[in-house]
Scaffold this motif. Structure first.
Motif, PDB file in Angstrom:
ATOM      1  N   UNK A 132       4.498  -2.461  12.759  1.00 20.25           N
ATOM      2  CA  UNK A 132       5.571  -1.560  12.338  1.00 20.25           C
ATOM      3  C   UNK A 132       6.951  -2.039  12.773  1.00 20.25           C
ATOM      4  N   UNK A 133       7.009  -3.127  13.520  1.00 18.53           N
ATOM      5  CA  UNK A 133       8.297  -3.606  14.038  1.00 18.53           C
ATOM      6  C   UNK A 133       9.259  -3.916  12.906  1.00 18.53           C
ATOM      7  N   UNK A 134      10.469  -3.374  13.008  1.00 15.24           N
ATOM      8  CA  UNK A 134      11.498  -3.620  12.019  1.00 15.24           C
ATOM      9  C   UNK A 134      11.414  -2.748  10.781  1.00 15.24           C
ATOM     10  N   UNK A 135      10.421  -1.860  10.721  1.00 14.42           N
ATOM     11  CA  UNK A 135      10.263  -0.984   9.566  1.00 14.42           C
ATOM     12  C   UNK A 135      10.613   0.451   9.935  1.00 14.42           C
ATOM     13  N   UNK A 136      11.083   1.186   8.961  1.00 15.34           N
ATOM     14  CA  UNK A 136      11.396   2.584   9.204  1.00 15.34           C
ATOM     15  C   UNK A 136      10.119   3.356   9.517  1.00 15.34           C
ATOM     16  N   UNK A 137      10.146   4.163  10.550  1.00 12.80           N
ATOM     17  CA  UNK A 137       8.995   4.981  10.926  1.00 12.80           C
ATOM     18  C   UNK A 137       9.390   6.448  10.944  1.00 12.80           C
ATOM     19  N   UNK A 138       8.459   7.301  10.558  1.00 11.24           N
ATOM     20  CA  UNK A 138       8.681   8.748  10.596  1.00 11.24           C
ATOM     21  C   UNK A 138       7.399   9.451  11.008  1.00 11.24           C
ATOM     22  N   UNK A 139       7.577  10.643  11.564  1.00 14.58           N
ATOM     23  CA  UNK A 139       6.463  11.529  11.829  1.00 14.58           C
ATOM     24  C   UNK A 139       6.588  12.698  10.867  1.00 14.58           C
ATOM     25  N   UNK A 140       5.569  12.868  10.034  1.00  9.81           N
ATOM     26  CA  UNK A 140       5.571  13.914   9.015  1.00  9.81           C
ATOM     27  C   UNK A 140       4.350  14.795   9.225  1.00  9.81           C
ATOM     28  N   UNK A 141       4.587  16.063   9.441  1.00  4.45           N
ATOM     29  CA  UNK A 141       3.493  17.016   9.706  1.00  4.45           C
ATOM     30  C   UNK A 141       2.596  16.536  10.840  1.00  4.45           C
ATOM     31  N   UNK A 142       3.237  15.958  11.860  1.00  2.00           N
ATOM     32  CA  UNK A 142       2.518  15.542  13.051  1.00  2.00           C
ATOM     33  C   UNK A 142       1.836  14.195  12.955  1.00  2.00           C
ATOM     34  N   UNK A 143       1.983  13.494  11.846  1.00  2.00           N
ATOM     35  CA  UNK A 143       1.330  12.195  11.688  1.00  2.00           C
ATOM     36  C   UNK A 143       2.385  11.113  11.475  1.00  2.00           C
ATOM     37  N   UNK A 144       2.185   9.969  12.137  1.00  2.00           N
ATOM     38  CA  UNK A 144       3.150   8.884  12.048  1.00  2.00           C
ATOM     39  C   UNK A 144       2.939   8.006  10.822  1.00  2.00           C
ATOM     40  N   UNK A 145       4.063   7.563  10.242  1.00  3.55           N
ATOM     41  CA  UNK A 145       4.014   6.703   9.053  1.00  3.55           C
ATOM     42  C   UNK A 145       5.046   5.592   9.174  1.00  3.55           C
ATOM     43  N   UNK A 146       4.809   4.496   8.444  1.00  8.30           N
ATOM     44  CA  UNK A 146       5.822   3.455   8.303  1.00  8.30           C
ATOM     45  C   UNK A 146       6.131   3.265   6.823  1.00  8.30           C
ATOM     46  N   UNK A 147       7.336   2.805   6.551  1.00  7.43           N
ATOM     47  CA  UNK A 147       7.802   2.645   5.176  1.00  7.43           C
ATOM     48  C   UNK A 147       7.528   1.224   4.702  1.00  7.43           C
ATOM     49  N   UNK A 148       6.866   1.106   3.545  1.00  9.79           N
ATOM     50  CA  UNK A 148       6.550  -0.189   2.947  1.00  9.79           C
ATOM     51  C   UNK A 148       7.261  -0.320   1.598  1.00  9.79           C
ATOM     52  N   UNK A 149       7.630  -1.548   1.260  1.00  7.91           N
ATOM     53  CA  UNK A 149       8.384  -1.812   0.041  1.00  7.91           C
ATOM     54  C   UNK A 149       7.468  -2.290  -1.095  1.00  7.91           C
ATOM     55  N   UNK A 150       7.807  -1.984  -2.343  1.00  6.93           N
ATOM     56  CA  UNK A 150       7.062  -2.538  -3.478  1.00  6.93           C
ATOM     57  C   UNK A 150       7.124  -4.066  -3.454  1.00  6.93           C
ATOM     58  N   UNK A 151       6.086  -4.704  -3.957  1.00 11.54           N
ATOM     59  CA  UNK A 151       5.990  -6.160  -3.930  1.00 11.54           C
ATOM     60  C   UNK A 151       5.883  -6.702  -5.357  1.00 11.54           C
ATOM     61  N   UNK A 152       6.932  -7.380  -5.803  1.00 10.58           N
ATOM     62  CA  UNK A 152       6.986  -7.988  -7.132  1.00 10.58           C
ATOM     63  C   UNK A 152       6.748  -9.496  -7.013  1.00 10.58           C
ATOM     64  N   UNK A 153       6.522 -10.155  -8.152  1.00 11.80           N
ATOM     65  CA  UNK A 153       6.439 -11.611  -8.194  1.00 11.80           C
ATOM     66  C   UNK A 153       6.955 -12.102  -9.539  1.00 11.80           C
ATOM     67  N   UNK A 154       7.359 -13.356  -9.547  1.00 10.62           N
ATOM     68  CA  UNK A 154       7.824 -13.952 -10.802  1.00 10.62           C
ATOM     69  C   UNK A 154       6.666 -14.186 -11.765  1.00 10.62           C
ATOM     70  N   UNK A 155       5.527 -14.619 -11.223  1.00 12.52           N
ATOM     71  CA  UNK A 155       4.356 -14.941 -12.041  1.00 12.52           C
ATOM     72  C   UNK A 155       3.107 -14.340 -11.420  1.00 12.52           C
ATOM     73  N   UNK A 156       2.088 -14.145 -12.251  1.00 13.31           N
ATOM     74  CA  UNK A 156       0.745 -13.817 -11.768  1.00 13.31           C
ATOM     75  C   UNK A 156      -0.237 -14.782 -12.416  1.00 13.31           C
ATOM     76  N   UNK A 157      -1.109 -15.397 -11.596  1.00 14.79           N
ATOM     77  CA  UNK A 157      -2.212 -16.226 -12.066  1.00 14.79           C
ATOM     78  C   UNK A 157      -3.479 -15.374 -11.944  1.00 14.79           C
ATOM     79  N   UNK A 158      -4.137 -15.079 -13.065  1.00 15.73           N
ATOM     80  CA  UNK A 158      -5.263 -14.161 -13.080  1.00 15.73           C
ATOM     81  C   UNK A 158      -6.453 -14.794 -13.796  1.00 15.73           C
ATOM     82  N   UNK A 159      -7.657 -14.559 -13.278  1.00 16.41           N
ATOM     83  CA  UNK A 159      -8.886 -14.955 -13.953  1.00 16.41           C
ATOM     84  C   UNK A 159      -9.548 -13.709 -14.539  1.00 16.41           C
TER      85      UNK A 159
END
Length: 225
Positions: A132-159
Motif C-alpha cells: 500500500x506504500x504510496x497509494x491512497x488509503x481509506x477506512x470505510x465502514x471500519x474496513x481499510x482499503x487502498x486505491x488502485x488505478x485502471x491499467x491500459x495498454x497499447x496492444x494486447x496479444x491474445x490466444x
C-alpha cells in the motif's frame, strides 16, 4: 464488414514501436500467444517495452528471450517466479528491469476497470502492508482499503480457440483467463487463433469477445486448418 485476418504474425506486429505497452494473455503455460511473441522478438529494433502478463511469461521462450535481450524495460505481473524466469531476478538486481508485482485479483480488476471505462477503485487487498506504500488509503465502514488505478495498454496479444474473419472470439479452457478483459483495455488487440472460420459461422451464444474489441487476427500455424 471488415475482414481482420492478417497473413502472418510478422505483419500483425509490424507497427509496434519502441516504448509500447503490451498485454500478453496466458495463465501458467496455457493460452500464451507464442507466435506473436516470436514475431515481436524477430523485430530486434523494438525496445523499451512494458509487458503485462499474469505469470511473467510462464517460461515461454520468446517472452523470456525478449527480457534477456534487454528489450523489456518493465514487467507488470502477479507471479514472477515461474520455471525459467531466473533472468528476471538477475536483471532486477542489476538495475536493468523493473518488475511490478501485485495480487492476481488486483491485476485483473485494474485491467477490467480500464476496459469498462471506469476510474480508480478501492480494494481491501494489501491494506496495511508494504504493497500500500504510496497509494491512497481509506477506512470505510471500519474496513481499510487502498486505491488502485485502471491499467491500459497499447496492444494486447491474445490466444483464442476460434475466431471468425470479423474478429469474434471463442476460447477453450485456460485460454479464457485474462484474454477477454485484456481485449477490452488495449488500443489494439491482436489475436492468434487456433482456427479461423467464416464470419457468421460461430454460435453467437458461444462468442466471448465481440469483434468490436479486436483489431487483427492471425492463424496459429501449428493449428492451421
Amino acid at each position: 464488414m471488415q475482414d481482420k485476418v492478417i497473413a502472418s504474425a510478422a505483419e500483425a506486429v509490424a507497427d509496434i514501436r519502441s516504448g509500447a505497452s503490451i498485454f500478453v494473455g496466458g495463465f501458467g503455460g496455457s493460452g500464451i500467444p507464442t507466435q506473436l511473441l516470436a514475431a515481436l522478438l524477430a523485430r530486434t529494433s523494438v525496445t523499451d517495452l512494458t509487458l503485462v502478463n499474469n505469470n511473467a511469461g510462464a517460461g515461454d521462450a520468446s517472452f523470456v528471450a525478449l527480457v534477456r535481450a534487454g528489450r523489456v524495460r518493465r514487467i507488470v505481473c502477479s507471479y514472477p517466479r515461474m520455471p525459467g524466469s531466473e533472468v528476471l531476478r538477475e536483471l532486477v538486481l542489476a538495475g536493468k528491469l523493473q518488475v511490478d508485482v501485485m495480487p492476481q485479483g488486483t491485476l485483473v480488476e485494474r485491467i477490467r476497470a480500464a476496459g469498462a471505462g471506469l476510474g480508480p477503485f478501492f480494494t481491501p487487498t494489501g491494506y496495511g502492508t508494504p504493497f500500500a506504500s504510496g497509494k491512497e488509503s481509506r477506512v470505510i465502514n471500519g474496513r481499510g482499503y487502498i486505491l488502485e488505478q485502471p491499467l491500459h495498454a497499447d496492444y494486447a496479444f491474445i490466444n483464442a480457440w476460434r475466431a471468425d474473419r470479423l474478429g469474434n472470439l471463442e476460447y477453450r479452457y485456460a485460454q479464457r483467463n485474462f484474454g477477454p478483459v485484456m481485449c477490452t483495455a488495449a488500443k489494439t488487440t491482436i489475436v492468434e487463433a487456433d482456427t479461423i472460420v467464416a464470419t457468421g459461422a460461430l454460435d453467437p451464444c458461444h462468442i466471448v469477445t465481440a469483434s468490436v474489441f479486436v483489431s487483427r487476427v492471425v492463424r496459429r500455424e501449428s493449428c492451421a486448418t
